[in-house]
Design a protein around this motif. Structure first.
Motif, short mmCIF file in Angstrom:
data_model
loop_
_atom_site.label_atom_id
_atom_site.label_comp_id
_atom_site.label_asym_id
_atom_site.label_seq_id
_atom_site.Cartn_x
_atom_site.Cartn_y
_atom_site.Cartn_z
N PRO A 231 0.83 -1.20 0.00
CA PRO A 231 0.00 0.00 0.00
C PRO A 231 0.87 1.26 0.00
O PRO A 231 1.92 1.31 0.64
CB PRO A 231 -0.78 -0.12 1.32
CG PRO A 231 -0.80 -1.58 1.62
CD PRO A 231 0.52 -2.10 1.13
N GLY A 232 0.41 2.28 -0.73
CA GLY A 232 1.16 3.53 -0.81
C GLY A 232 2.09 3.61 -1.99
O GLY A 232 2.54 4.69 -2.37
N SER A 233 2.41 2.46 -2.61
CA SER A 233 3.25 2.49 -3.80
C SER A 233 2.42 2.95 -5.00
O SER A 233 1.20 2.72 -5.06
CB SER A 233 3.84 1.10 -4.08
OG SER A 233 2.82 0.18 -4.45
N GLY A 234 3.06 3.61 -5.95
CA GLY A 234 2.35 4.07 -7.14
C GLY A 234 1.75 2.93 -7.93
O GLY A 234 0.66 3.04 -8.50
N THR A 235 2.47 1.79 -7.95
CA THR A 235 1.97 0.63 -8.68
C THR A 235 0.73 0.05 -8.01
O THR A 235 -0.22 -0.36 -8.69
CB THR A 235 3.07 -0.44 -8.79
OG1 THR A 235 4.16 0.09 -9.56
CG2 THR A 235 2.56 -1.70 -9.45
N ARG A 236 0.69 0.03 -6.67
CA ARG A 236 -0.50 -0.45 -5.96
C ARG A 236 -1.68 0.49 -6.22
O ARG A 236 -2.82 0.03 -6.44
CB ARG A 236 -0.20 -0.53 -4.46
CG ARG A 236 -1.38 -0.90 -3.57
CD ARG A 236 -1.86 -2.34 -3.81
NE ARG A 236 -2.80 -2.71 -2.76
CZ ARG A 236 -2.48 -3.36 -1.66
NH1 ARG A 236 -1.22 -3.73 -1.43
NH2 ARG A 236 -3.39 -3.67 -0.77
N LEU A 237 -1.45 1.81 -6.21
CA LEU A 237 -2.51 2.76 -6.50
C LEU A 237 -3.07 2.53 -7.90
O LEU A 237 -4.28 2.55 -8.12
CB LEU A 237 -1.99 4.19 -6.37
CG LEU A 237 -1.60 4.66 -4.97
CD1 LEU A 237 -0.98 6.05 -5.04
CD2 LEU A 237 -2.78 4.66 -4.03
N CYS A 238 -2.16 2.31 -8.86
CA CYS A 238 -2.57 2.07 -10.25
C CYS A 238 -3.37 0.77 -10.36
O CYS A 238 -4.42 0.73 -11.01
CB CYS A 238 -1.34 2.03 -11.14
SG CYS A 238 -1.70 1.69 -12.88
N PHE A 239 -2.88 -0.29 -9.70
CA PHE A 239 -3.56 -1.58 -9.78
C PHE A 239 -4.96 -1.50 -9.18
O PHE A 239 -5.93 -2.01 -9.75
CB PHE A 239 -2.73 -2.65 -9.08
CG PHE A 239 -3.33 -4.02 -9.13
CD1 PHE A 239 -3.36 -4.73 -10.32
CD2 PHE A 239 -3.89 -4.61 -7.99
CE1 PHE A 239 -3.93 -6.00 -10.39
CE2 PHE A 239 -4.45 -5.86 -8.05
CZ PHE A 239 -4.48 -6.56 -9.25
N ASP A 240 -5.06 -0.85 -8.02
CA ASP A 240 -6.38 -0.71 -7.37
C ASP A 240 -7.33 0.10 -8.25
O ASP A 240 -8.53 -0.19 -8.31
CB ASP A 240 -6.23 -0.04 -6.01
CG ASP A 240 -5.61 -0.97 -4.97
OD1 ASP A 240 -5.53 -2.20 -5.24
OD2 ASP A 240 -5.20 -0.48 -3.90
#
Length: 352
Positions: A231-240
């Motif tokens: 959580p908090g990573s740009g990739t996690r934000l994009c995936f969500d």
């Protein structure tokens, strides 16, 4: 001036070196010694030597090979690792505070100290990791690079803990919805952003793509194991964000809570067979000889205060980033495209 402290434990004469602890943590996550060596940067021989030396000192092995199932921590190693994490956690904040106090004391005592390095907190990226290597072997342009999640980087910039923050946003319809999550950190009037390069993010899958995965929605199929970013990573934000666009709930993805902290670690997890797919950059997949299913293009940005951009230490770094050598390096990575000369604009322009 760079000052760092660390907690180091000694147990029955065995010094728990940071490399050994990192190795045990990686084996616990990946269940595979070969994959753990790639994540930690240790050779297989060196890693096995550390484990054997520890076993000889403690009188019991720390790992247990599993026929056809990789490597697992022994019961002793599991309890040892859990104990170290539990004991070291409360000391971390105290160490960081002591580092800051010592730095402040020596900074005034040594006015003629060498020029400070540019401090960059950036979302994990292979091109920036290569840039650090380029600077170390080139003209010695000082760079202090720390990888962490996009939100953590921008928060550090706001707290003035770094000169530059690196983050990324996908190039998709309604991306302004995702950008809005960055608004609290990007709305400072003096903040400027510049696009460094573009990257391709997508599904990292085993060679030959045996599960026949072709889209985000396929991750919800029965029998597909996923490995996520933190959580908090740009990739996690994009995936969500992409999950929400597809109308998928996180609970529909088996392995959604299985998290790693870098693209390289996600790729290593898939390569080890511990997961069938991960979401990350193409270059990390290719480094592990994985197949890759492109999903989205994204812009990778640097953010900095306008006053910081005029500092000599940062100017030297930015010149190297715009150099033909770095542009060639970026374009040589799978899924990357360099943006060319840096065009610094008010940060609010990317919020939509």
């Amino acid at each position: 001036m760079k000052i760092s402290g660390e907690v180091r434990w000694t147990i029955d004469g065995l010094t728990m070196e940071p490399r050994l602890v990192m190795l045990l943590e990686s084996i616990a996550r990946l269940g595979n010694l070969q994959a753990a060596t790639k994540v930690t940067g240790l050779s297989y021989r060196h890693a096995w030597g550390l484990l054997e030396a520890a076993a000889n000192q403690l009188g019991e092995p720390l790992v247990v090979p599993q026929q056809g199932r990789g490597t697992q921590l022994s019961p002793l190693a599991e309890r040892l690792l859990a104990g170290l994490v539990d004991a070291s956690g409360p000391l971390a904040a105290a160490i960081r505070e002591a580092e800051a106090r010592l730095h402040a004391t020596l900074e005034t005592a040594l006015p003629s100290a060498p020029a400070k390095a540019a401090v960059v907190h950036a979302s994990h990226d292979l091109a920036l990791a290569r840039l650090r290597e380029l600077l170390q072997t080139g003209h010695g342009t000082p760079l202090e690079l720390h990888f962490q999640g996009s939100l953590d980087c921008l928060a550090a910039l706001r707290r003035k803990q770094c000169d530059v923050a690196g983050f990324h946003l996908p190039v998709v319809p309604e991306a302004s919805v995702l950008a809005a999550q960055l608004r609290p950190w990007l709305r400072m009037k003096s903040l400027r952003v510049a696009r460094l390069f573009d990257r391709t993010q997508g599904l990292m899958v085993a060679t030959g793509n045996p599960k026949r995965l072709s889209a985000i929605a396929d991750l919800a199929r029965k029998g597909v194991r996923f490995v996520n970013r933190q959580p908090g990573s740009g990739t996690r934000l994009c995936f969500d964000f992409l999950l929400a666009q597809q109308g998928l709930r996180p609970g529909a993805i088996h392995g959604y809570a299985h998290e790693e902290f870098t693209h390289a670690a996600v790729a290593a997890t898939v390569a080890s067979g511990m997961a069938d797919a991960g979401f990350g950059i193409e270059a990390a997949a290719r480094e592990q000889d994985l197949a890759f299913v492109p999903v989205v293009q994204e812009h990778y940005y640097f953010a900095a205060r306008s006053t910081t951009l005029r500092q000599p230490r940062l100017h030297a770094l930015l010149v190297r980033i715009e150099s033909p050598a770095f542009q060639k390096l970026v374009n040589g990575l799978a899924g990357y495209r360099a943006a060319g000369a840096l065009d610094w604009r008010p940060a609010t322009e990317i919020l939509g």
